[in-house]
Design a protein around this motif. Sequence first.
Motif, PDB file in Angstrom:
ATOM      1  N   ASP A 188       0.830  -1.202   0.000  1.00  0.00           N
ATOM      2  CA  ASP A 188       0.000   0.000   0.000  1.00  0.00           C
ATOM      3  C   ASP A 188       0.869   1.258   0.000  1.00  0.00           C
ATOM      4  O   ASP A 188       0.520   2.263  -0.636  1.00  0.00           O
ATOM      5  N   PHE A 189       1.998   1.199   0.706  1.00  0.00           N
ATOM      6  CA  PHE A 189       2.947   2.316   0.702  1.00  0.00           C
ATOM      7  C   PHE A 189       3.514   2.527  -0.709  1.00  0.00           C
ATOM      8  O   PHE A 189       3.613   3.664  -1.196  1.00  0.00           O
ATOM      9  N   ILE A 190       3.884   1.430  -1.381  1.00  0.00           N
ATOM     10  CA  ILE A 190       4.460   1.523  -2.726  1.00  0.00           C
ATOM     11  C   ILE A 190       3.465   2.151  -3.693  1.00  0.00           C
ATOM     12  O   ILE A 190       3.831   3.024  -4.500  1.00  0.00           O
ATOM     13  N   TYR A 191       2.205   1.742  -3.621  1.00  0.00           N
ATOM     14  CA  TYR A 191       1.194   2.315  -4.508  1.00  0.00           C
ATOM     15  C   TYR A 191       1.077   3.831  -4.313  1.00  0.00           C
ATOM     16  O   TYR A 191       0.871   4.581  -5.278  1.00  0.00           O
ATOM     17  N   ALA A 192       1.214   4.291  -3.074  1.00  0.00           N
ATOM     18  CA  ALA A 192       1.052   5.721  -2.782  1.00  0.00           C
ATOM     19  C   ALA A 192       2.266   6.546  -3.202  1.00  0.00           C
ATOM     20  O   ALA A 192       2.125   7.731  -3.533  1.00  0.00           O
ATOM     21  N   TYR A 193       3.456   5.932  -3.194  1.00  0.00           N
ATOM     22  CA  TYR A 193       4.693   6.684  -3.458  1.00  0.00           C
ATOM     23  C   TYR A 193       5.423   6.237  -4.719  1.00  0.00           C
ATOM     24  O   TYR A 193       6.534   6.691  -4.979  1.00  0.00           O
ATOM     25  N   LYS A 194       4.805   5.389  -5.512  1.00  0.00           N
ATOM     26  CA  LYS A 194       5.482   4.801  -6.666  1.00  0.00           C
ATOM     27  C   LYS A 194       5.960   5.840  -7.670  1.00  0.00           C
ATOM     28  O   LYS A 194       7.061   5.734  -8.234  1.00  0.00           O
ATOM     29  N   ALA A 195       5.163   6.857  -7.939  1.00  0.00           N
ATOM     30  CA  ALA A 195       5.549   7.885  -8.915  1.00  0.00           C
ATOM     31  C   ALA A 195       6.819   8.593  -8.484  1.00  0.00           C
ATOM     32  O   ALA A 195       7.683   8.915  -9.308  1.00  0.00           O
ATOM     33  N   SER A 247      -1.366   6.995 -14.695  1.00  0.00           N
ATOM     34  CA  SER A 247      -0.353   7.889 -15.258  1.00  0.00           C
ATOM     35  C   SER A 247       1.055   7.583 -14.749  1.00  0.00           C
ATOM     36  O   SER A 247       1.578   6.502 -14.985  1.00  0.00           O
ATOM     37  N   LEU A 248       1.679   8.531 -14.051  1.00  0.00           N
ATOM     38  CA  LEU A 248       3.071   8.405 -13.621  1.00  0.00           C
ATOM     39  C   LEU A 248       3.290   7.324 -12.570  1.00  0.00           C
ATOM     40  O   LEU A 248       4.426   7.049 -12.194  1.00  0.00           O
ATOM     41  N   ASN A 249       2.219   6.722 -12.108  1.00  0.00           N
ATOM     42  CA  ASN A 249       2.335   5.604 -11.172  1.00  0.00           C
ATOM     43  C   ASN A 249       2.465   4.281 -11.908  1.00  0.00           C
ATOM     44  O   ASN A 249       2.516   3.225 -11.267  1.00  0.00           O
ATOM     45  N   ASN A 250       2.513   4.327 -13.247  1.00  0.00           N
ATOM     46  CA  ASN A 250       2.547   3.096 -14.042  1.00  0.00           C
ATOM     47  C   ASN A 250       3.834   3.012 -14.843  1.00  0.00           C
ATOM     48  O   ASN A 250       4.250   3.979 -15.493  1.00  0.00           O
ATOM     49  N   GLY A 251       4.460   1.821 -14.817  1.00  0.00           N
ATOM     50  CA  GLY A 251       5.743   1.626 -15.478  1.00  0.00           C
ATOM     51  C   GLY A 251       5.708   1.799 -16.979  1.00  0.00           C
ATOM     52  O   GLY A 251       6.708   2.205 -17.582  1.00  0.00           O
ATOM     53  N   PHE A 252       4.582   1.516 -17.628  1.00  0.00           N
ATOM     54  CA  PHE A 252       4.513   1.614 -19.084  1.00  0.00           C
ATOM     55  C   PHE A 252       4.559   3.078 -19.548  1.00  0.00           C
ATOM     56  O   PHE A 252       5.128   3.385 -20.593  1.00  0.00           O
TER      57      PHE A 252
END
Length: 397
Positions: free
Chosen positions: A90-97, A354-359
């Motif tokens: 859950d932390f990664i999803y929030a800060y991934k960008a 958007s910027l939270n996605n690797g593609f």
Amino acid sequence: MKIFNTEIPKANPVLLAILTVLGALSFFLKGSIVAGNVLDIGIIICSIYFLFTKKGKFERFFTSPIVYIICAYCAFGFITAIYNEVAILDFIYAYKAFMYAAICYQFIGKGDLKRSELETLYFYLSITFLIVYLVKRFLIGDGRPMLVVENNYELMTLIFLYFSVYLSRERASIVETILLGAVLIVSGSRSALVAGLIIVGFVMRPRSAKALLGYGVVMVVAVLALQFVFTSRMDPDGLNGIDRVNFLNVFLRETSSWNPLQFLYGNRPLSPLSSEACGSLKYYKKLFSSENGQICYSVILHSFVLRTAFDHGLIGLIAIHSIFFFYMIRSGVSVVQGSVVMMAIIANGISVSSLNNGFIVLGIVSILLAEKNSDALLNLKSSSRKQFKRRHRGVQV
């Protein structure tokens, strides 16, 4: 071989083999998260490779104020997650960008991806997309065809690769543009079509009065295609049946009691949505907390704009877009070109991650690494000067 006066890139056997396997696997992957995880690992590995093999990258990375600030912000979020017993995922999803932003610092550069490489990769990748999408859409009956993941994401890679080709020679051919347009129309993705229209509208802008008529025709066709995709996917219940409108309503309810400072800085780090909000979005059970099925975080709102505004506030939302914009400028992209890319990113972020996605980040990396036309001309002039000096070395005037 030429089509519409456009030279078709020579086929690379290795690239063709990879794309053939990828196209075949697409009928079995069905949007598996494995593809996203593999891509994330690939981006990290490439970043490490650049860190240790490109001259000066190591020193610049560990002395960059931007990297320090991003890492400190993510570290604060991680400590908060541990303290509040929030699941790491859950932390990664929030800060991934922001993690992507730190990683992508390594890709700031000029000319690592040459024009011929970009042209070949784009042409055959777009052909792969088109074949797979056509088969799935019209033979299998899949209204939202995909190559490896949801097409809202993977199409941004293709769109930005098209823009990278444009950057390498300050123009895009009719064939390349038709291929992208065909893929976007067949895909049925509204967000990708809007982002693609922004990019193509800029790339194909008329540079003379003679080209203005043709540009007008292309834009009319593009708008009609956009209308077709939107109306074909319109819910019978109207706006109330559009999930993005429902997400916006949830966001507005959750922030209705916020003060101005909360809108600037966002909610307390890693705060879950209210039980009422989670209950109204129970259909998206897969997006609930990875450890507690009764709790949901901002990731369930889908839209990157809403998610980032909720978790990091307007300052965080502006900051993360500004970082990637700065990276592009440092890589030789003009302010106008970078602004167009950011418009496409924001258009995608209104709907999905958007910027939270690797593609999408992969597409941005292609822009950062692309050989810019101005750089190519500069290198050509430098090479010509060196040849002139060698030719006239020793000649006294």
